[in-house]
Each structure stands twice: as C-alpha cells, then as structure tokens.
Design an enzyme around this catalytic site. Structure first.
Site, PDB file in Angstrom:
ATOM      1  N   GLU A  89      48.877  36.069  26.180  1.00  0.00           N
ATOM      2  CA  GLU A  89      49.461  36.453  27.461  1.00  0.00           C
ATOM      3  C   GLU A  89      50.132  35.270  28.129  1.00  0.00           C
ATOM      4  OE1 GLU A  89      45.961  39.724  28.261  1.00  0.00           O
ATOM      5  OE2 GLU A  89      46.507  38.343  29.844  1.00  0.00           O
ATOM      6  N   CYS A 102      52.982  30.313  33.350  1.00  0.00           N
ATOM      7  CA  CYS A 102      51.684  29.848  32.885  1.00  0.00           C
ATOM      8  C   CYS A 102      51.606  30.255  31.411  1.00  0.00           C
ATOM      9  CB  CYS A 102      50.602  30.528  33.719  1.00  0.00           C
ATOM     10  SG  CYS A 102      48.959  30.059  33.265  1.00  0.00           S
ATOM     11  N   CYS A 109      39.628  31.120  23.335  1.00  0.00           N
ATOM     12  CA  CYS A 109      39.289  29.749  23.744  1.00  0.00           C
ATOM     13  C   CYS A 109      37.811  29.516  23.472  1.00  0.00           C
ATOM     14  CB  CYS A 109      39.576  29.548  25.232  1.00  0.00           C
ATOM     15  SG  CYS A 109      39.206  27.873  25.797  1.00  0.00           S
ATOM     16  N   CYS A 113      33.907  28.325  29.523  1.00  0.00           N
ATOM     17  CA  CYS A 113      33.648  28.136  30.962  1.00  0.00           C
ATOM     18  C   CYS A 113      33.072  29.439  31.514  1.00  0.00           C
ATOM     19  CB  CYS A 113      34.936  27.759  31.688  1.00  0.00           C
ATOM     20  SG  CYS A 113      35.690  26.269  31.003  1.00  0.00           S
ATOM     21  N   CYS A 116      35.211  32.124  33.428  1.00  0.00           N
ATOM     22  CA  CYS A 116      36.551  32.384  32.906  1.00  0.00           C
ATOM     23  C   CYS A 116      36.637  33.679  32.107  1.00  0.00           C
ATOM     24  CB  CYS A 116      36.994  31.213  32.026  1.00  0.00           C
ATOM     25  SG  CYS A 116      38.618  31.502  31.303  1.00  0.00           S
ATOM     26  N   CYS A 330      44.368  32.872  37.932  1.00  0.00           N
ATOM     27  CA  CYS A 330      43.705  31.891  37.077  1.00  0.00           C
ATOM     28  C   CYS A 330      42.402  32.448  36.487  1.00  0.00           C
ATOM     29  CB  CYS A 330      43.398  30.657  37.906  1.00  0.00           C
ATOM     30  SG  CYS A 330      42.697  29.349  36.953  1.00  0.00           S
TER      31      CYS A 330
HETATM   32  S1  SF4 Z   1      38.953  27.982  31.889  1.00  0.00           S
HETATM   33 FE1  SF4 Z   1      38.902  29.529  30.256  1.00  0.00          FE
HETATM   34  S2  SF4 Z   1      40.758  29.219  29.038  1.00  0.00           S
HETATM   35 FE2  SF4 Z   1      40.417  27.355  30.307  1.00  0.00          FE
HETATM   36  S3  SF4 Z   1      39.201  25.988  28.995  1.00  0.00           S
HETATM   37 FE3  SF4 Z   1      37.725  27.156  30.206  1.00  0.00          FE
HETATM   38  S4  SF4 Z   1      37.211  28.919  28.880  1.00  0.00           S
HETATM   39 FE4  SF4 Z   1      39.122  28.028  28.082  1.00  0.00          FE
END
Ligand code: SF4
Length: 341
Positions: A89, A102, A109, A113, A116, A330
């Site tokens: 995306e 972006c 990923c 986090c 996220c 975000c």
């Molecule tokens: S915020 Fe999300 S996309 Fe960014 S590094 Fe952390 S887990 Fe990965």
C-alpha cells in the site's frame, strides 16, 4: 530479468558501456521513463533499433497494478499488486506545500511494534527498488499530480531493506529522473542503529525520522521489539553522531497512546532526553483500529504534553490527522484493504 525502473542512472551507464554503447544513452532512457513517462521501449525514438531490441531482451518494464483506491478530501490510499501477487500500500496526502507520498518498503514487517496495524503481516520479502519507484509513478499517472515529497513510512522498516532503499532514493533524486530534491525525501526508522550509522555517511541530504514513541527503555521495550536489540542510550548516541556529522535536524515521531506514554512525567523525561539536540518532535494522535487495543490520548492530554515540551525548549508539532476516514493514517495500512483480498 531486471526491471528497468530499478536501475540508477550510473547502473544504466555501466550497462550501456558493457554493450559497447555511449553512456549518455542512460540519460536518454531516464528522460523517457521519468520525464516523458514513456515505458514502451519501442517509442524511445532517439535510440537506435538494435539498442532497443537489446533493452527488450535484458530488461522488463512491467509496472505494479492498482487493485483498489480509496480517497477522502486530503488523502488517497492505494492497494497495489506486485508481479508475484503480493500486495503493498501507499498513501498520498495533499498538503498546502505539495503532495506527499508515504511509500512502503517491504511486504509486511518483522519489527513487531505493538501499536502498529501495518506490521500485523510478518515480512514476506523486501521490495525491490523498482517496486518503490513505481508506487510514485503509478499514483502520479492515476491522479495526474506531481508528487513533491516522499516519506518512507509505509509498510516495512526501510533500514531492514537498506540497499534497495538507497537505490530507490538515488533513482528518484536523479536530475534526469523524477528529480525529487533530497530535502524532500524522509526515511523513517524504528531505530536500527547499525544502519543509522551507515546512513550518517550517505552523501545525500535526505531527512531522517526516528519512531521513538517512548522516553525510556521500560516503556519502549513494551511498545517496540527493536528496543530489546538497541536500547535508547545506544539509539541516542547514534542519532547525536548523525546530527554532528550531517548537521541535519532529526525528527522524532511520538504516537500518543492513552495511559501508556502520554503522562506529564513522560513529557518531562522526553524533554530531558532530547535537551540540546537539533531535533523536533512530531506528536501523532493515535488512530484506533478494530484490531489493536491501544487508545488514543485525549486532545487535552496531547496539548498538555505539547506544552511541557515547549516550555522545555523542544521544537514540537502535533500532526494533523490525515486520512483516518480511509485508514490511511500512520500505522493503519492494511487495516481495511485486506478484508477484501
Ligand atoms: S511501525 Fe509498523 S511498519 Fe513501522 S517498523 Fe514498526 S511494525 Fe514495522
């Protein structure tokens, strides 16, 4: 076969020299691809037929496909299909100073986090540089705008795909290509310290943003797995070195999570951590999703946090809330699209 959109001009010059042609042909090819927006090799009218045939046997010009688009007044969110049927995306935000994209740097990923949405899908693979370049070109073509700013803040950790990200920047920054100014390009990392050190010596004036989100190790350990590998002290040392060498200001991203990292003590601790640094803090109101349990800090709390930083002479802004209606904010990429896949 390599995709032509993944080559830097230098790589294309080397290619032409390797087949006994003059290297200025690379400049001509760049002009066709990025200025005249022509991908059909047969239409490169100032290049000899035999060279065009050679290009056709050595490179593809395939583009990524737009599968879906959502838009609101200030935001466009795109779902793309890659050649291997993976999905990524990208989001375009319309500002008064231009159009900012972006860009995603990985399929999924691995950084994990806790807040996220984008990282719920584990990393499948790194994006090739052409797959990042094409996010820009396809959107420019689709909505007929010029992208003026690029942030590597979509799905993925850019410094976990360092070489392809650097090639991508070299391609889009090239004066014969898309010609995006390096000061209009921002790389955002969750804190991969060895790559911050490497990036310190990168010769372009690209902006660096750090997803900090906590003022101490105790909170950051709970929010971001990367903090188990590189503690805040080590991260800060690498950023101080970066600022010293590059003389550039660093942005710290700080998502405001109710009751987690938004207390007055956190604001004071953050002020002490950043005191004297050439930086600014971007406070980001969290966008609640249906999948993750964190709550958004109240407006009052965010303003109190902001005031404490201000009083301590920390440059700080509160991010305007873009695209929350289309889950384009975000950490929200993949929040809605995947249900329909
Ligand atoms: S915020 Fe999300 S996309 Fe960014 S590094 Fe952390 S887990 Fe990965």
């Amino acid at each position: 076969m390599l995709n032509i959109y993944g080559l830097t001009r230098k790589q294309l010059e080397d290619y032409f020299e390797s087949i006994g042609e003059k290297k200025f042909k690379a400049q001509q090819v760049f002009e066709w691809l990025y200025q005249k927006k022509e991908s059909d090799f047969d239409k490169f009218s100032n290049i000899k037929k035999d060279v065009i045939e050679k290009l056709k046997t050595d490179f593809t010009n395939n583009k990524i496909k737009i599968i879906r688009k959502q838009s609101s007044t200030d935001t466009y969110k795109y779902l793309f299909e890659l050649e291997d049927k993976n999905y990524i995306e990208a989001v375009v935000m319309v500002h008064n100073y231009g159009n900012s994209i972006c860009v995603s740097s990985q399929v999924g990923c691995n950084m994990g986090c806790a807040f996220c949405e984008s990282g719920r899908l584990k990393k499948v693979r790194n994006l090739e540089s052409h797959e990042m370049v094409l996010q820009i070109l396809k959107i420019e073509e689709d909505i007929n705008v010029r992208i003026s700013h690029v942030v590597l803040m979509g799905i993925g950790e850019p410094f976990d795909n360092y070489d392809n990200v650097i090639s991508f920047i070299n391609i889009i920054n090239d004066n014969n290509g898309i010609a995006l100014g390096s000061r209009h390009i921002t790389v955002s990392t969750c804190g991969v310290v060895p790559k911050i050190k490497e990036f310190t010596n990168y010769d372009k004036q690209v902006n660096l943003a750090i997803s900090l989100h906590a003022p101490n190790n105790e909170i950051r350990d709970k929010l971001m797995n990367i903090n188990k590998a590189y503690k805040i002290e080590e991260l800060m040392d690498s950023i101080k070195d970066y600022i010293k060498v590059t003389n550039r200001r660093v942005t710290f991203e700080y998502i405001m999570l109710q009751g987690i990292n938004d207390t007055k003590d956190c604001a004071i601790e953050l002020s002490n951590l950043l005191k004297g640094m050439n930086c600014y803090v971007n406070l980001i109101p969290y966008n609640e999703t249906s999948h993750i349990e964190f709550k958004k800090s109240s407006q009052k709390t965010i303003l109190e946090f902001y005031d404490i930083l201000k009083k301590n002479n920390i440059n700080v802004t509160i991010r305007r809330e873009f695209g929350s209606k289309v889950s384009a904010a975000c950490g929200q990429l993949r929040a809605n699209f995947e249900e329909g896949l």
